[in-house]
Structures are given as C-alpha cells and as structure tokens.
Design a protein around this motif. Sequence first.
Motif, PDB file in Angstrom:
ATOM      1  N   PRO A  62       1.489  -0.842  -0.098  1.00 27.22           N
ATOM      2  CA  PRO A  62      -0.413   0.028  -0.103  1.00 27.22           C
ATOM      3  C   PRO A  62       0.576   1.626  -0.114  1.00 27.22           C
ATOM      4  O   PRO A  62       0.038   2.033  -0.712  1.00 27.22           O
ATOM      5  N   THR A  63       1.871   1.122   0.747  1.00 26.19           N
ATOM      6  CA  THR A  63       2.935   1.943   0.629  1.00 26.19           C
ATOM      7  C   THR A  63       3.330   2.762  -1.120  1.00 26.19           C
ATOM      8  O   THR A  63       4.726   3.937  -1.349  1.00 26.19           O
ATOM      9  N   TYR A  64       2.908   2.461  -2.212  1.00 23.17           N
ATOM     10  CA  TYR A  64       3.362   2.446  -3.185  1.00 23.17           C
ATOM     11  C   TYR A  64       4.040   3.827  -3.845  1.00 23.17           C
ATOM     12  O   TYR A  64       2.365   4.150  -3.279  1.00 23.17           O
ATOM     13  N   ARG A  65       4.572   4.331  -4.853  1.00 20.17           N
ATOM     14  CA  ARG A  65       4.516   5.204  -5.199  1.00 20.17           C
ATOM     15  C   ARG A  65       4.720   5.155  -7.101  1.00 20.17           C
ATOM     16  O   ARG A  65       4.688   4.107  -7.446  1.00 20.17           O
ATOM     17  N   LEU A  66       3.947   6.173  -7.551  1.00 19.00           N
ATOM     18  CA  LEU A  66       3.839   5.962  -9.067  1.00 19.00           C
ATOM     19  C   LEU A  66       5.223   7.303  -9.602  1.00 19.00           C
ATOM     20  O   LEU A  66       4.682   8.652  -8.629  1.00 19.00           O
ATOM     21  N   TYR A  67       5.557   7.127 -10.660  1.00 24.28           N
ATOM     22  CA  TYR A  67       5.989   7.669 -11.548  1.00 24.28           C
ATOM     23  C   TYR A  67       6.189   8.282 -12.680  1.00 24.28           C
ATOM     24  O   TYR A  67       6.159   7.129 -13.511  1.00 24.28           O
ATOM     25  N   GLU A  68       6.213   9.371 -13.148  1.00 27.24           N
ATOM     26  CA  GLU A  68       6.130   9.699 -14.751  1.00 27.24           C
ATOM     27  C   GLU A  68       7.940   9.579 -15.144  1.00 27.24           C
ATOM     28  O   GLU A  68       9.322   9.528 -14.390  1.00 27.24           O
ATOM     29  N   VAL A  69       7.625   7.730 -16.202  1.00 26.11           N
ATOM     30  CA  VAL A  69       9.206   8.010 -16.224  1.00 26.11           C
ATOM     31  C   VAL A  69       9.295   7.963 -18.232  1.00 26.11           C
ATOM     32  O   VAL A  69       8.747   8.483 -18.631  1.00 26.11           O
ATOM     33  N   LEU A  70      10.692   8.313 -18.380  1.00 24.83           N
ATOM     34  CA  LEU A  70      11.178   8.213 -20.080  1.00 24.83           C
ATOM     35  C   LEU A  70      11.426   6.897 -20.590  1.00 24.83           C
ATOM     36  O   LEU A  70      12.656   6.089 -19.610  1.00 24.83           O
ATOM     37  N   PRO A  71      11.192   5.772 -21.555  1.00 30.28           N
ATOM     38  CA  PRO A  71      11.674   4.126 -21.466  1.00 30.28           C
ATOM     39  C   PRO A  71      13.152   5.126 -22.467  1.00 30.28           C
ATOM     40  O   PRO A  71      12.804   5.541 -23.247  1.00 30.28           O
ATOM     41  N   ARG A  72      14.128   4.121 -22.273  1.00 28.94           N
ATOM     42  CA  ARG A  72      15.341   3.968 -22.667  1.00 28.94           C
ATOM     43  C   ARG A  72      15.345   3.285 -23.596  1.00 28.94           C
ATOM     44  O   ARG A  72      15.336   1.666 -23.295  1.00 28.94           O
ATOM     45  N   GLU A 125       7.885  11.870  -9.335  1.00 26.87           N
ATOM     46  CA  GLU A 125       7.073  11.512  -8.092  1.00 26.87           C
ATOM     47  C   GLU A 125       5.520  12.346  -9.305  1.00 26.87           C
ATOM     48  O   GLU A 125       5.808  13.120  -9.383  1.00 26.87           O
ATOM     49  N   VAL A 126       4.496  11.346  -9.667  1.00 25.85           N
ATOM     50  CA  VAL A 126       3.621  12.039  -9.738  1.00 25.85           C
ATOM     51  C   VAL A 126       2.288  11.200  -8.438  1.00 25.85           C
ATOM     52  O   VAL A 126       2.332  10.429  -7.952  1.00 25.85           O
ATOM     53  N   ALA A 127       1.086  12.003  -8.477  1.00 26.64           N
ATOM     54  CA  ALA A 127       0.175  11.758  -7.566  1.00 26.64           C
ATOM     55  C   ALA A 127      -0.169  10.561  -7.404  1.00 26.64           C
ATOM     56  O   ALA A 127      -0.700  10.316  -9.229  1.00 26.64           O
ATOM     57  N   ARG A 128      -1.298  10.013  -6.820  1.00 28.18           N
ATOM     58  CA  ARG A 128      -2.369   8.519  -7.269  1.00 28.18           C
ATOM     59  C   ARG A 128      -2.971   9.276  -8.084  1.00 28.18           C
ATOM     60  O   ARG A 128      -4.170  10.252  -7.497  1.00 28.18           O
ATOM     61  N   PRO A 129      -3.632   8.611  -8.717  1.00 26.72           N
ATOM     62  CA  PRO A 129      -4.705   8.441  -9.297  1.00 26.72           C
ATOM     63  C   PRO A 129      -6.095   8.511  -8.237  1.00 26.72           C
ATOM     64  O   PRO A 129      -5.799   7.922  -7.411  1.00 26.72           O
ATOM     65  N   ASP A 130      -7.334   8.978  -8.700  1.00 29.00           N
ATOM     66  CA  ASP A 130      -8.588   9.195  -8.150  1.00 29.00           C
ATOM     67  C   ASP A 130      -9.296   6.901  -8.600  1.00 29.00           C
ATOM     68  O   ASP A 130      -8.706   6.737  -9.708  1.00 29.00           O
ATOM     69  N   SER A 131      -9.725   7.008  -7.256  1.00 25.39           N
ATOM     70  CA  SER A 131     -11.007   5.678  -7.338  1.00 25.39           C
ATOM     71  C   SER A 131     -11.230   5.166  -8.981  1.00 25.39           C
ATOM     72  O   SER A 131     -11.394   4.183  -8.766  1.00 25.39           O
TER      73      SER A 131
END
Length: 153
Positions: A62-72, A125-131
């Motif tokens: 439940p402590t996961y975080r979301l990140y915007e990433v660029l694939p390489r 890091e990006v905010a978690r989206p809503d439900s």
Amino acid sequence: MIAAGAGPSSFAVRAQATGNGWVDQLLDGRPSANGKPTRVSSVYCCPDIRCCARYAESDLPPTYRLYEVLPRGRVHVAPMILVNRIARRKAPDGIAEEIADEYWICRHPWRYLELLADSLEVVREVARPDSMSVLFGDACMQDDLDRAVRLRW
C-alpha cells in the motif's frame, strides 16, 4: 509513461519463485521477439496511469509510489493479460506459443498494456489517481480478459 517503481515485474519475480520461469523463456524465445527487449532483463511501466494504478493497487504494498518515466533503449508495448494466460497453460504448448506470438505482434485490440524497456529514466513522482481511474484500469483488464476467453486462450 508511468511506473510504480522500477525493476523486474512482479510476475517475473513470482514466476521464478513458483516455477513459472518457463513463461518468460517461452516469450523471449519466440522468433516474433527478435530485436525487442527481453522480459527477463527488462524494466516495466504502463503507458496509461489508470492501468498502472490498478496494477499497483492489486500487486504492490500500500505504500507504493508512481513515477512519470521515459523509456530508454529498446521498447515494446504488449498486452499484460497474455502473460497470465500463458502461465495458466502450465507448460509450453501450441496455444501458449500462439498467445506468445500475439504478445509480440498484436493482431487484436488490447487495452491493459505493459511497456518493456531496456531502462527507464525517472522524470518525477506523480500523485496517485482517484478511485475512478483505478476502476477504469480494472475495466480495461476485464475487457482484455474477456477478449482472451473469446479467443479460447
């Protein structure tokens, strides 16, 4: 692209622990995989934050975080559900090979996608989206599961 952390997929980690490593070996060994990143050595992310959030809610602490990433490097986008459909076969067979080929060269419209890349660069890091967004991701997964069942996979 959105990643819930970077590293091997939770499927790959569980597969090695439960004897399902053959799934990634089958996928990586298909001629249709030539020139694409391997599942065994790739990092994973989702092209859609709603699907990533659905994945994170069901597979990560439940402590996961979301990140915007660029694939390489080498990149491949594939239907995530097909990996599980292959694993349900319990061993390589003609149908598992057919599903593996669809994973690498899609002939059907899939909605719940994973992106494999040689590496990912974290942008922020990006905010978690809503439900509701998580429910959208769930609906995409269910659509793909229904499609796989209709295809008798």
